[in-house]
Scaffold this motif. Structure first.
Motif, PDB file in Angstrom:
ATOM      1  N   ASN A   1      11.617   3.643  11.739  1.00  0.00           N
ATOM      2  CA  ASN A   1      11.237   2.601  12.776  1.00  0.00           C
ATOM      3  C   ASN A   1      11.239   1.300  11.727  1.00  0.00           C
ATOM      4  O   ASN A   1      10.633   0.288  12.487  1.00  0.00           O
ATOM      5  N   GLY A   2      11.677   1.234  10.957  1.00  0.00           N
ATOM      6  CA  GLY A   2      11.889  -0.282  10.121  1.00  0.00           C
ATOM      7  C   GLY A   2      10.810  -0.382   9.045  1.00  0.00           C
ATOM      8  O   GLY A   2      10.967  -1.487   8.277  1.00  0.00           O
ATOM      9  N   LEU A   3       9.855   0.522   8.777  1.00  0.00           N
ATOM     10  CA  LEU A   3       8.889   0.141   7.660  1.00  0.00           C
ATOM     11  C   LEU A   3       9.477   0.659   6.673  1.00  0.00           C
ATOM     12  O   LEU A   3      10.170   1.288   6.259  1.00  0.00           O
ATOM     13  N   THR A   4       9.088  -0.599   5.657  1.00  0.00           N
ATOM     14  CA  THR A   4       9.528  -0.588   4.356  1.00  0.00           C
ATOM     15  C   THR A   4       8.608  -0.032   3.273  1.00  0.00           C
ATOM     16  O   THR A   4       7.281  -0.340   3.601  1.00  0.00           O
ATOM     17  N   TYR A   5       8.872   0.950   2.463  1.00  0.00           N
ATOM     18  CA  TYR A   5       8.063   1.252   1.569  1.00  0.00           C
ATOM     19  C   TYR A   5       8.193   1.251   0.027  1.00  0.00           C
ATOM     20  O   TYR A   5       9.612   1.142  -0.125  1.00  0.00           O
ATOM     21  N   TYR A   6       7.201   0.907  -1.055  1.00  0.00           N
ATOM     22  CA  TYR A   6       7.694   0.841  -2.384  1.00  0.00           C
ATOM     23  C   TYR A   6       6.480   1.769  -2.957  1.00  0.00           C
ATOM     24  O   TYR A   6       5.420   1.774  -2.731  1.00  0.00           O
ATOM     25  N   ILE A   7       7.197   2.652  -3.907  1.00  0.00           N
ATOM     26  CA  ILE A   7       6.507   3.612  -4.467  1.00  0.00           C
ATOM     27  C   ILE A   7       6.706   3.549  -6.019  1.00  0.00           C
ATOM     28  O   ILE A   7       7.796   3.661  -6.499  1.00  0.00           O
TER      29      ILE A   7
ATOM     30  N   LEU B   1      -2.960   0.763  -3.101  1.00  0.00           N
ATOM     31  CA  LEU B   1      -2.220   0.667  -1.760  1.00  0.00           C
ATOM     32  C   LEU B   1      -2.658  -0.512  -1.151  1.00  0.00           C
ATOM     33  O   LEU B   1      -3.362  -1.285  -1.115  1.00  0.00           O
ATOM     34  N   TYR B   2      -1.344  -1.134  -0.623  1.00  0.00           N
ATOM     35  CA  TYR B   2      -1.277  -2.163   0.107  1.00  0.00           C
ATOM     36  C   TYR B   2      -0.722  -1.850   1.408  1.00  0.00           C
ATOM     37  O   TYR B   2       0.462  -1.109   1.421  1.00  0.00           O
ATOM     38  N   MET B   3      -1.007  -2.700   2.329  1.00  0.00           N
ATOM     39  CA  MET B   3      -0.210  -2.701   3.664  1.00  0.00           C
ATOM     40  C   MET B   3       0.157  -4.279   4.090  1.00  0.00           C
ATOM     41  O   MET B   3      -0.959  -4.762   4.241  1.00  0.00           O
ATOM     42  N   ALA B   4       1.223  -4.674   4.089  1.00  0.00           N
ATOM     43  CA  ALA B   4       1.697  -6.049   4.338  1.00  0.00           C
ATOM     44  C   ALA B   4       2.543  -6.095   5.481  1.00  0.00           C
ATOM     45  O   ALA B   4       3.016  -5.360   6.007  1.00  0.00           O
ATOM     46  N   LEU B   5       2.067  -7.163   6.108  1.00  0.00           N
ATOM     47  CA  LEU B   5       2.788  -7.509   7.675  1.00  0.00           C
ATOM     48  C   LEU B   5       3.508  -8.791   7.575  1.00  0.00           C
ATOM     49  O   LEU B   5       2.817 -10.055   6.961  1.00  0.00           O
TER      50      LEU B   5
ATOM     51  N   THR C   1      -0.234 -10.987   6.334  1.00  0.00           N
ATOM     52  CA  THR C   1      -1.458 -10.388   6.656  1.00  0.00           C
ATOM     53  C   THR C   1      -1.238  -9.392   5.808  1.00  0.00           C
ATOM     54  O   THR C   1      -0.266  -8.783   5.804  1.00  0.00           O
ATOM     55  N   VAL C   2      -2.197  -9.112   4.759  1.00  0.00           N
ATOM     56  CA  VAL C   2      -2.226  -8.355   3.730  1.00  0.00           C
ATOM     57  C   VAL C   2      -3.743  -7.488   3.657  1.00  0.00           C
ATOM     58  O   VAL C   2      -4.501  -8.165   3.296  1.00  0.00           O
ATOM     59  N   TYR C   3      -3.214  -6.274   3.465  1.00  0.00           N
ATOM     60  CA  TYR C   3      -4.562  -5.377   3.452  1.00  0.00           C
ATOM     61  C   TYR C   3      -4.362  -4.630   2.238  1.00  0.00           C
ATOM     62  O   TYR C   3      -3.356  -4.005   1.644  1.00  0.00           O
ATOM     63  N   GLN C   4      -5.710  -4.634   1.332  1.00  0.00           N
ATOM     64  CA  GLN C   4      -5.404  -3.976  -0.202  1.00  0.00           C
ATOM     65  C   GLN C   4      -6.537  -2.851  -0.054  1.00  0.00           C
ATOM     66  O   GLN C   4      -7.739  -2.973   0.623  1.00  0.00           O
ATOM     67  N   LEU C   5      -6.352  -1.908  -0.688  1.00  0.00           N
ATOM     68  CA  LEU C   5      -6.918  -0.535  -0.974  1.00  0.00           C
ATOM     69  C   LEU C   5      -6.918   0.098  -2.340  1.00  0.00           C
ATOM     70  O   LEU C   5      -6.017   0.908  -2.134  1.00  0.00           O
ATOM     71  N   PRO C   6      -7.450  -0.299  -3.349  1.00  0.00           N
ATOM     72  CA  PRO C   6      -7.575   0.405  -4.509  1.00  0.00           C
ATOM     73  C   PRO C   6      -8.241   1.684  -4.299  1.00  0.00           C
ATOM     74  O   PRO C   6      -9.420   1.939  -3.762  1.00  0.00           O
ATOM     75  N   ILE C   7      -7.919   2.722  -4.736  1.00  0.00           N
ATOM     76  CA  ILE C   7      -8.613   4.040  -4.356  1.00  0.00           C
ATOM     77  C   ILE C   7      -8.267   5.223  -5.422  1.00  0.00           C
ATOM     78  O   ILE C   7      -7.086   5.119  -6.240  1.00  0.00           O
ATOM     79  N   PRO C   8      -9.328   5.976  -5.557  1.00  0.00           N
ATOM     80  CA  PRO C   8      -9.132   7.171  -6.669  1.00  0.00           C
ATOM     81  C   PRO C   8      -8.231   8.033  -6.279  1.00  0.00           C
ATOM     82  O   PRO C   8      -7.931   8.279  -5.336  1.00  0.00           O
TER      83      PRO C   8
ATOM     84  N   TYR D   1       6.127  -6.353  -5.946  1.00  0.00           N
ATOM     85  CA  TYR D   1       6.402  -5.721  -4.728  1.00  0.00           C
ATOM     86  C   TYR D   1       6.247  -6.426  -3.424  1.00  0.00           C
ATOM     87  O   TYR D   1       7.031  -6.643  -2.442  1.00  0.00           O
ATOM     88  N   LEU D   2       4.991  -7.077  -3.470  1.00  0.00           N
ATOM     89  CA  LEU D   2       4.501  -7.671  -2.018  1.00  0.00           C
ATOM     90  C   LEU D   2       5.574  -8.854  -2.164  1.00  0.00           C
ATOM     91  O   LEU D   2       5.900  -9.269  -0.902  1.00  0.00           O
ATOM     92  N   ARG D   3       5.723  -9.601  -3.076  1.00  0.00           N
ATOM     93  CA  ARG D   3       6.388 -10.871  -3.079  1.00  0.00           C
ATOM     94  C   ARG D   3       8.006 -10.364  -2.701  1.00  0.00           C
ATOM     95  O   ARG D   3       8.573 -11.165  -1.890  1.00  0.00           O
ATOM     96  N   HIS D   4       8.337  -9.359  -3.263  1.00  0.00           N
ATOM     97  CA  HIS D   4       9.814  -8.943  -3.006  1.00  0.00           C
ATOM     98  C   HIS D   4       9.966  -8.717  -1.286  1.00  0.00           C
ATOM     99  O   HIS D   4      10.882  -9.121  -0.780  1.00  0.00           O
ATOM    100  N   PHE D   5       8.944  -8.067  -0.736  1.00  0.00           N
ATOM    101  CA  PHE D   5       8.859  -7.845   0.517  1.00  0.00           C
ATOM    102  C   PHE D   5       9.008  -9.135   1.302  1.00  0.00           C
ATOM    103  O   PHE D   5       9.393  -9.378   2.346  1.00  0.00           O
ATOM    104  N   LEU D   6       7.835  -9.981   0.903  1.00  0.00           N
ATOM    105  CA  LEU D   6       7.723 -11.151   1.878  1.00  0.00           C
ATOM    106  C   LEU D   6       8.542 -12.403   1.678  1.00  0.00           C
ATOM    107  O   LEU D   6       8.871 -12.925   2.544  1.00  0.00           O
ATOM    108  N   GLN D   7       9.072 -12.166   0.380  1.00  0.00           N
ATOM    109  CA  GLN D   7       9.803 -13.497  -0.110  1.00  0.00           C
ATOM    110  C   GLN D   7      11.480 -13.189  -0.507  1.00  0.00           C
ATOM    111  O   GLN D   7      12.407 -13.926  -0.470  1.00  0.00           O
TER     112      GLN D   7
END
Length: 945
Positions: free
Chosen positions: A51-57, A69-73, A131-138, A426-432
């Motif tokens: 569906n075109g969504l990019t992911y970095y792991i 965890l981040y979700m970037a738009l 628009t960027v969402y951040q979720l640090p999680i155990p 990775y956020l900068r790589h995706f956005l810029q």
């Protein structure tokens, strides 16, 4: 009396991130042929769903048992229609107010019970194009970790947008605009952005939007924005942490694979900023703005750094920024500059607001409105001096040494890189589209470039920077100065005449050792172990005590801090003003080395050391790589035994501070702070702000003598060292530089000068300002039985009360944006506590919201905490301490506090035991004890009319 010039956010910033900086379009065309594309780090897996969504792991164990965890738009306010202005940001808010799998506030409640703190951990932001969402999680809870990806997917495409929740959130966003804006800065920004962003869509789409639209838009407008732009082909998921990458990839496919793009997606446009052939000049004044400052910007087309040649250009630019900063600091220290503050920087235009643009930006602050043109010209003279004559070989050598040291230090920490640092790459790589090299590639390329770059290459780049192109000049000043400010013609003349009669810079570097000879070393006379926390306690022959905690948290870090009793409490009230410059003495240099010379002398060293003199204590703090620890200790010894007495710097600092004081009265926030401080210190003579005229009574001689007296006897000093060292190997250094400190063992103590808040019930209302904006602070305070158990209960009360105040004032009343409940407790000089509730709001709502906040206080006193709120507090506390116990800074601050206050340093080992004693009933008991209102201070700031 420390200087703190409030230069506005538009001020320039130097560029040190060579991997993400734009370079000009002309240079870029050459770079494409001259450089190699930088390969992506093999340690990150980059993929794309159908569906075109990019992911970095990326798997990364720092911190352990955690993931970020981040979700970037790739969409923000630029995508709004005229009727949707502000709805990109509004959409972000709604993502926390109900999704398919987490209705209403269930998402925040679920995460809080898992130890994820709203605001500090769980958060999001909206900009012009993202628009960027951040979720640090155990990651040690399998169910929680899996649900983290469900949460991101819910944000990405499953937000419910219920009508009642939309309407409730309108008031919150209005209050966010009030809290963050409604001041001189925001009023001036509204006038400046149409100039700074002239001819672009950016000027028409400020992310906060238009308040009338926020209050009145139809629900479908918001839902349409979400449907149009929250689509997988514009989104990325970034996951870095202590996990199995294969499992994470499967979770991304499971949760994000079903998301679909619109059948007829809107085109995804990009926007830029047109050139301006003629200079753009804007002079803005405001009744509440305190300073006279001017900015000149020369803007160039840019691109994103992807090749080795691009990086080379950025490294050169970083070198220039560093060398110019050093020159300007040197000039300011001499006290002869026509400005009281100046700054030069080459980098992304307006901090990277618009991708693909960079600029030379010059800033100057003057003492008077009449002197502003000369101040700007003075800064431009330095830019022209750079352009016409370039830099010296010795200047370049200094900056190369510092860059090389930073490169080496970064590489030694490559396996301790925190997950969030990778996420940002990775956020900068995706956005810029910026490069994401491996640590080894980055290190080797930087080492090569630092060695290869020549003085000629640097000076050619410096000359290009001052070419007048897309010139914009901005002036900001107090309204009362409006008729005394320079004209547009005078400002232009200041820029264009700056190059006449300029002479070359002469470097004043010195080639002498920091210490002429080593001190006579002392001896270790006692050694003890605190095995439970891995601390070794040494006593030196001069009485200095040293606490050592070796760690493996960082590969290349040792940090330290010390304390001894005395501080400014040793000065009587009548002498307090005269000696008030003492805490600045160490910042003026060491011995015959002024500040600029000292920085050059330390080029290539990671060592640092500073001095403080507080009310009750004096001491040192600093740090270094293990290889530079000796230099850091030399700095400590030099600060103690050979301080610099510099009348030129003293006079400049006093004169500059007079300017600050003379203008600070126009600010409502300053007037409010001063009133709160006066009540909080019972109008103590020691704590009040001096008048400009009284600054003439500050004495360099008395301040210098007081400083020397504070450090003449080291026998009371206790040092704490934390980091990567071996105790036996650093003992000789400690004996030499700390054991060699002078000591006459006078057993000095602090004096309790009785500075405490006014007792009883006190109210103060400050009427100042022109905006409909109120600030409220409510303090409960009093004497305290200081003990770890009581500290835990008071902290629990504060955190849980914040849950309730947030729910009541923000979620139910929609009357505030981010209310805060804070707590402090101290043991010295006498145990005391303070719990505060603070928020900003509309003037008309002050009494109503204070009543609501105090109602929550009464409810917690009557009913105690709920079991759920106690669960949230315990979860957040446990997660926080788990991370903190793996951080050098935590251990340093913790150990200093325990030894300074003569407490059990192993207390941390019983933290979970104390946490277990927090119950709904214990919170109720704490509320009744600490929120009695016997000592209560209500402070309110409201506009004058």
């Amino acid at each position: 009396m420390r200087r703190n010039f409030l230069v506005l956010a538009l001020a320039v910033s130097s560029v040190f991130s060579f991997w993400n900086s734009p370079v000009s379009a002309q240079k870029k065309a050459t770079a494409r042929f001259a450089g190699e594309l930088i390969p992506a780090d093999a340690g990150v897996k980059i993929g794309k769903l159908p569906n075109g969504l990019t992911y970095y792991i990326r798997k990364n164990a720092e911190p352990k048992n955690r993931a970020v965890l981040y979700m970037a738009l790739k969409a923000g306010s630029l995508m709004e229609t005229d009727a949707q202005q502000g709805l990109a940001h509004f959409t972000e808010h709604m993502s926390f107010n109900g999704t398919r799998d987490f209705p209403k506030n269930e998402l925040i409640n679920y995460l809080q019970k898992a130890g994820v703190k709203f605001g500090a951990d769980l958060n999001a932001y909206t900009s012009f194009d993202q628009t960027v969402y951040q979720l640090p999680i155990p990651t040690d809870s399998a169910a929680l970790f899996r649900n983290g990806f469900k949460i991101l997917a819910n944000w990405a495409g499953l937000v419910t947008m219920e009508a009642s929740e939309i309407d409730a959130e309108r008031g919150v966003i209005v209050e966010e605009d009030r809290q963050r804006g409604k001041n001189a800065q925001s009023r001036m920004q509204k006038e400046l952005l149409p100039v700074l962003l002239k001819g672009s869509r950016y000027a028409e789409r400020i992310p906060i939007g238009k308040i009338d639209i926020i209050q009145n838009f139809k629900h479908e407008e918001l839902r349409n924005f979400y449907k149009d732009w929250y689509r997988p082909n514009l989104q990325a998921v970034i996951a870095v942490g202590d996990f199995d990458p294969a499992q994470v990839e499967a979770l991304i496919k499971e949760h994000f694979g079903p998301l679909k793009n619109p059948a007829n997606p809107k085109p995804h446009p990009t926007y830029g900023l047109p050139d301006n052939d003629e200079p753009l000049i804007k002079i803005v004044t405001d009744v509440e703005f305190p300073y006279h400052q001017a900015f000149a910007m020369m803007r160039h087309r840019g691109n994103i750094s992807r090749t080795t040649a691009d990086v080379r250009e950025s490294v050169v630019e970083g070198m220039i920024n560093n060398m110019m900063a050093s020159r300007i600091n040197e000039l300011m220290q001499k006290g002869t500059a026509p400005f009281i503050y100046g700054k030069f920087g080459y980098g992304p235009y307006q901090g990277g607001l618009i991708p693909g643009l960079d600029a030379t930006e010059v800033a100057a602050v003057s003492k008077t409105p009449e002197g502003l043109a000369d101040a700007l010209k003075g800064m431009m003279v330095e830019a022209e001096r750079m352009a016409q004559f370039g830099f010296t070989a010795s200047e370049l050598e200094v900056v190369k040494k510092n860059m090389d040291a930073g490169n080496e230090k970064g590489f030694r920490e490559k396996d301790k890189t925190p997950s969030n640092a990778y996420v940002q790459q990775y956020l900068r790589h995706f956005l810029q589209g910026t490069a994401i090299p491996s640590a080894t590639y980055r290190y080797e390329l930087m080492k090569k470039l630092i060695g290869e770059i020549t003085l000629e290459e640097v000076n050619k780049a410096a000359k290009r920077m001052v070419k007048e192109e897309n010139l914009t000049i901005i002036v900001q000043a107090p309204e009362k100065s409006k008729d005394k400010l320079p004209t547009e013609a005078q400002l232009l003349n200041a820029i264009r005449s700056a190059g006449k009669g300029v002479t070359a810079y002469v470097d004043n570097a010195v080639d002498k050792p920091l210490l002429e000879k080593k001190p006579v070393a002392g001896k270790i006379v006692d050694e003890q172990k605190i095995d439970a926390i891995g601390v070794t306690k040494l006593t030196l022959s001069n009485g200095v005590k040293v606490m050592l905690k070796p760690t493996d948290f960082r590969n290349d870090q040792i940090i330290f801090s010390s304390f001894a009793t005395g501080g400014t409490s040793q000065a009587d009230d009548k002498d307090y003003l005269a000696i008030s410059y003492a805490s600045n003495i160490a910042g003026d240099g060491i011995g015959e080395f002024d500040n600029t010379q000292l920085r050059k002398l330390l080029a290539g060293s990671t060592a640092s050391a500073s001095v403080y003199i507080s009310e009750l204590h004096q001491g040192f703090s600093g740090g270094a790589s293990p290889k530079d620890l000796e230099t850091a200790l030399q700095l400590v010894y030099a600060h103690a035994t050979n301080p610099r007495k510099d009348p030129v710097v003293f006079k400049k600092n006093i004169d500059d501070y007079k300017v600050v004081l003379a203008n600070s009265g126009v600010s409502p926030e300053v007037a409010y702070r001063d009133t709160v401080n006066a009540v909080w210190t019972s109008y103590s003579e020691r704590e009040r702000k001096a008048t400009p005229a009284e600054l003439d009574n500050v004495s360099l001689d008395k301040s210098f003598d007081f400083y020397k007296a504070r450090f003449a006897d080291a026998s009371g000093q206790t040092f704490v060292f934390v980091g990567n060292f071996e105790v036996e190997k650093i003992k000789p250094l400690l004996e030499t530089y700390l054991g060699g400190l002078p000591a006459d063992k006078r057993n000095e103590q602090y004096i309790d000068r009785g500075v405490k808040p006014l007792p009883g019930k006190v109210e103060r209302t400050v009427r100042k300002g022109i905006e409909d904006k109120a600030q409220v602070q409510l303090f409960f305070h009093g004497s305290y039985s200081y003990a770890p158990e009581n500290n835990m209960q008071l902290s629990a009360l504060s955190e849980i009360l914040e849950f309730k105040v947030l729910e009541r004032l923000r979620e139910k009343e929609s009357g505030v944006y981010s209310p805060r409940v804070g707590v402090s407790y101290e043991k010295l000089p006498a145990p005391y506590y303070a719990l505060s509730i603070s928020f900003s709001c509309a003037t008309a709502n002050v009494d109503k919201l204070i009543a609501a906040a105090l109602d929550e206080v009464e409810l917690i006193k009557k009913n105690g905490a709920t079991a759920v709120d106690v669960e949230k507090f315990k979860a957040e506390s446990r997660r926080s301490i788990e991370v903190s116990l793996r951080e050098n800074n935590f251990w340093l601050n913790y150990l200093v506090g325990k030894f300074r206050d003569n407490e059990d340093p192993t207390s941390i080992l019983k933290q979970n035991e104390r946490l277990g004693k927090v119950t709904p009933e214990s919170v109720k008991a704490a509320a009744q004890l600490y929120l009695s209102g016997k000592n209560f201070f209500r402070a309110v700031l409201v506009p004058e009319k």
